[in-house]
Design a protein around this motif. Structure first.
Motif, PDB file in Angstrom:
ATOM      1  N   GLY A  64       0.838  -1.238   0.231  1.00  0.00           N
ATOM      2  CA  GLY A  64      -0.071   0.077   0.024  1.00  0.00           C
ATOM      3  C   GLY A  64       0.978   1.075  -0.044  1.00  0.00           C
ATOM      4  N   LYS A  65       2.041   1.222   0.237  1.00  0.00           N
ATOM      5  CA  LYS A  65       2.832   2.454   0.183  1.00  0.00           C
ATOM      6  C   LYS A  65       3.095   2.777  -1.277  1.00  0.00           C
ATOM      7  CE  LYS A  65       5.238   1.646   4.561  1.00  0.00           C
ATOM      8  NZ  LYS A  65       6.575   1.549   5.450  1.00  0.00           N
ATOM      9  N   SER A  66       3.505   4.139  -1.716  1.00  0.00           N
ATOM     10  CA  SER A  66       3.880   4.599  -2.704  1.00  0.00           C
ATOM     11  C   SER A  66       5.190   4.410  -3.173  1.00  0.00           C
ATOM     12  CB  SER A  66       3.226   6.103  -2.915  1.00  0.00           C
ATOM     13  OG  SER A  66       4.013   7.001  -1.961  1.00  0.00           O
ATOM     14  N   ARG A  67       6.123   4.344  -2.341  1.00  0.00           N
ATOM     15  CA  ARG A  67       7.452   4.343  -2.378  1.00  0.00           C
ATOM     16  C   ARG A  67       7.877   2.767  -1.675  1.00  0.00           C
ATOM     17  NH1 ARG A  67      10.887   7.342  -0.473  1.00  0.00           N
ATOM     18  NH2 ARG A  67      12.620   7.176  -2.245  1.00  0.00           N
ATOM     19  N   ARG A  68       8.759   2.026  -2.309  1.00  0.00           N
ATOM     20  CA  ARG A  68       9.193   0.744  -1.815  1.00  0.00           C
ATOM     21  C   ARG A  68      10.750   0.870  -1.751  1.00  0.00           C
ATOM     22  NH1 ARG A  68       4.319  -0.330  -4.570  1.00  0.00           N
ATOM     23  NH2 ARG A  68       2.839  -1.492  -3.279  1.00  0.00           N
ATOM     24  N   THR A  69      11.351   0.438  -0.412  1.00  0.00           N
ATOM     25  CA  THR A  69      12.511   0.785  -0.423  1.00  0.00           C
ATOM     26  C   THR A  69      13.358  -0.588   0.181  1.00  0.00           C
ATOM     27  OG1 THR A  69      12.277   1.805   1.960  1.00  0.00           O
ATOM     28  CG2 THR A  69      12.519   3.252  -0.200  1.00  0.00           C
ATOM     29  N   TYR A  70      12.558  -1.643   0.506  1.00  0.00           N
ATOM     30  CA  TYR A  70      12.953  -2.599   1.157  1.00  0.00           C
ATOM     31  C   TYR A  70      13.356  -3.744   0.251  1.00  0.00           C
ATOM     32  CZ  TYR A  70      10.694  -0.729   5.406  1.00  0.00           C
ATOM     33  OH  TYR A  70      10.336  -0.146   6.366  1.00  0.00           O
ATOM     34  N   GLY A  71      13.332  -3.550  -1.158  1.00  0.00           N
ATOM     35  CA  GLY A  71      13.654  -4.540  -2.036  1.00  0.00           C
ATOM     36  C   GLY A  71      14.985  -5.204  -1.841  1.00  0.00           C
ATOM     37  N   PHE A  72      16.102  -4.493  -1.711  1.00  0.00           N
ATOM     38  CA  PHE A  72      17.480  -4.902  -1.387  1.00  0.00           C
ATOM     39  C   PHE A  72      17.470  -5.750  -0.385  1.00  0.00           C
ATOM     40  CE2 PHE A  72      19.987  -2.007  -4.444  1.00  0.00           C
ATOM     41  CZ  PHE A  72      19.406  -2.509  -5.342  1.00  0.00           C
ATOM     42  N   ALA A  73      16.838  -5.620   0.781  1.00  0.00           N
ATOM     43  CA  ALA A  73      16.992  -6.087   2.114  1.00  0.00           C
ATOM     44  C   ALA A  73      16.192  -7.579   1.779  1.00  0.00           C
ATOM     45  CB  ALA A  73      16.132  -5.221   3.026  1.00  0.00           C
ATOM     46  N   ILE A  74      15.039  -7.429   1.280  1.00  0.00           N
ATOM     47  CA  ILE A  74      14.306  -8.688   0.993  1.00  0.00           C
ATOM     48  C   ILE A  74      15.420  -9.694   0.010  1.00  0.00           C
ATOM     49  CG2 ILE A  74      12.442  -9.772  -0.156  1.00  0.00           C
ATOM     50  CD1 ILE A  74      10.902  -6.807   0.581  1.00  0.00           C
ATOM     51  N   LEU A  75      15.821  -9.288  -1.092  1.00  0.00           N
ATOM     52  CA  LEU A  75      16.728 -10.090  -1.971  1.00  0.00           C
ATOM     53  C   LEU A  75      18.024 -10.557  -1.067  1.00  0.00           C
ATOM     54  CD1 LEU A  75      16.576  -8.070  -5.208  1.00  0.00           C
ATOM     55  CD2 LEU A  75      15.349 -10.351  -4.636  1.00  0.00           C
ATOM     56  N   ALA A  76      18.537  -9.858  -0.090  1.00  0.00           N
ATOM     57  CA  ALA A  76      19.743 -10.329   0.646  1.00  0.00           C
ATOM     58  C   ALA A  76      19.193 -11.630   1.232  1.00  0.00           C
ATOM     59  CB  ALA A  76      20.036  -8.982   1.398  1.00  0.00           C
ATOM     60  N   LEU A  77      18.111 -11.459   2.045  1.00  0.00           N
ATOM     61  CA  LEU A  77      17.649 -12.517   2.824  1.00  0.00           C
ATOM     62  C   LEU A  77      17.182 -13.886   1.801  1.00  0.00           C
ATOM     63  CD1 LEU A  77      15.095 -10.671   5.105  1.00  0.00           C
ATOM     64  CD2 LEU A  77      17.292 -11.995   5.813  1.00  0.00           C
ATOM     65  N   ASP A  78      16.711 -13.414   0.763  1.00  0.00           N
ATOM     66  CA  ASP A  78      16.397 -14.535  -0.271  1.00  0.00           C
ATOM     67  C   ASP A  78      17.664 -15.308  -0.907  1.00  0.00           C
ATOM     68  OD1 ASP A  78      13.548 -14.565   0.118  1.00  0.00           O
ATOM     69  OD2 ASP A  78      13.268 -13.278  -1.604  1.00  0.00           O
ATOM     70  N   PHE A  79      18.700 -14.231  -1.088  1.00  0.00           N
ATOM     71  CA  PHE A  79      19.951 -15.020  -1.472  1.00  0.00           C
ATOM     72  C   PHE A  79      20.530 -15.876  -0.746  1.00  0.00           C
ATOM     73  CE2 PHE A  79      20.598 -11.002  -4.435  1.00  0.00           C
ATOM     74  CZ  PHE A  79      19.998 -11.612  -5.400  1.00  0.00           C
ATOM     75  N   LEU A  80      20.464 -15.502   0.875  1.00  0.00           N
ATOM     76  CA  LEU A  80      20.887 -16.601   2.071  1.00  0.00           C
ATOM     77  C   LEU A  80      20.199 -17.675   1.746  1.00  0.00           C
ATOM     78  CD1 LEU A  80      21.457 -13.849   4.905  1.00  0.00           C
ATOM     79  CD2 LEU A  80      23.264 -15.281   3.766  1.00  0.00           C
ATOM     80  N   VAL A  81      18.861 -17.760   1.487  1.00  0.00           N
ATOM     81  CA  VAL A  81      18.119 -18.890   1.587  1.00  0.00           C
ATOM     82  C   VAL A  81      18.653 -19.890   0.330  1.00  0.00           C
ATOM     83  CG1 VAL A  81      15.679 -19.748   1.073  1.00  0.00           C
ATOM     84  CG2 VAL A  81      16.078 -17.762   2.411  1.00  0.00           C
ATOM     85  N   ILE A  82      18.874 -19.235  -0.852  1.00  0.00           N
ATOM     86  CA  ILE A  82      19.411 -20.045  -2.003  1.00  0.00           C
ATOM     87  C   ILE A  82      20.440 -20.710  -1.651  1.00  0.00           C
ATOM     88  CG2 ILE A  82      20.561 -19.751  -4.210  1.00  0.00           C
ATOM     89  CD1 ILE A  82      18.423 -17.620  -4.906  1.00  0.00           C
TER      90      ILE A  82
END
Length: 207
Positions: A64-82
């Motif tokens: 619901g936010k107009s600006r999203r800034t957490y993308g790199f943090a989300i990917l950093a966690l997902d890369f750790l999962v891989i």
């Protein structure tokens, strides 16, 4: 005098300690299926609690936010999962010097990546590119000039000098792959996978 906690009391996930894992009787060749189901549940709790749920919370926090800034943090966690999933599949006690190999093993076999890179001969090079410009850039310097993160479009799009990632679809695809991995551990007839999972978790729990 201050004392160090016992390795057995070490929390390896939100709900389990090393002692819970050490109490299991895990024989890949003569399996007790209830024991292996419990082992899979412990591993699921560990990866969800440490990586997947935090990434999900970041995704939900930006809805619901107009600006999203957490993308790199989300990917950093997902890369750790891989790297973590593939490390368990391979039975590696630690990943020192192995991260690139783990990425290049996981990604070409992952359906969302295959769909994003339909030419099989290109997958090794593109998996290396995502590793270097994604995982390494984010984990080593916290930024990258070669990745654009959004919430629409394909899971991954590779163009000259740029990788576009739909971080919501990327995360969801990874959750689904992780659940398949957990199901494989629970399914009879996977002694090699079970042996590798046990080797890695035994090292974590110092068994």
């Amino acid at each position: 005098m201050e004392t160090k906690p016992s390795p057995k009391s070490q929390w390896i996930s939100p709900n389990y300690t090393a002692q819970h894992w050490q109490n299991l009787n895990l024989d890949p060749d003569k399996p007790d299926e209830k024991q292996w189901t419990k082992a899979a549940d412990i591993l699921k709790d560990r990866i969800e609690g440490r990586f997947l749920e935090p990434a999900k919370s970041l995704i939900e926090a930006e809805e619901g936010k107009s600006r999203r800034t957490y993308g790199f943090a989300i990917l950093a966690l997902d890369f750790l999962v891989i790297e973590t999933i593939e490390g368990f599949r391979k039975g590696l006690p630690d990943h020192n010097g192995e991260s690139k190999k783990l990425f290049r093993s996981f990604l070409p076999a992952w359906k969302p990546f295959q769909d994003s890179v339909p030419v099989e001969a290109d997958r090794e090079a593109q998996s290396t590119k995502l590793y270097e410009n994604g995982r390494c850039a984010l984990h080593h310097s916290g930024s990258t000039d070669f990745i654009a993160v959004g919430i629409s479009g394909k899971v991954l799009e590779f163009s000259e000098g740029l990788i576009r990632i739909n971080r919501n679809a990327f995360h969801q695809g990874l959750v689904e792959e992780f659940n398949r991995f957990i199901d494989a551990i629970k399914t009879p007839g996977n002694p090699d996978l079970r042996r590798n999972v046990k080797t890695k978790m035994d090292a974590i729990c110092q068994k």
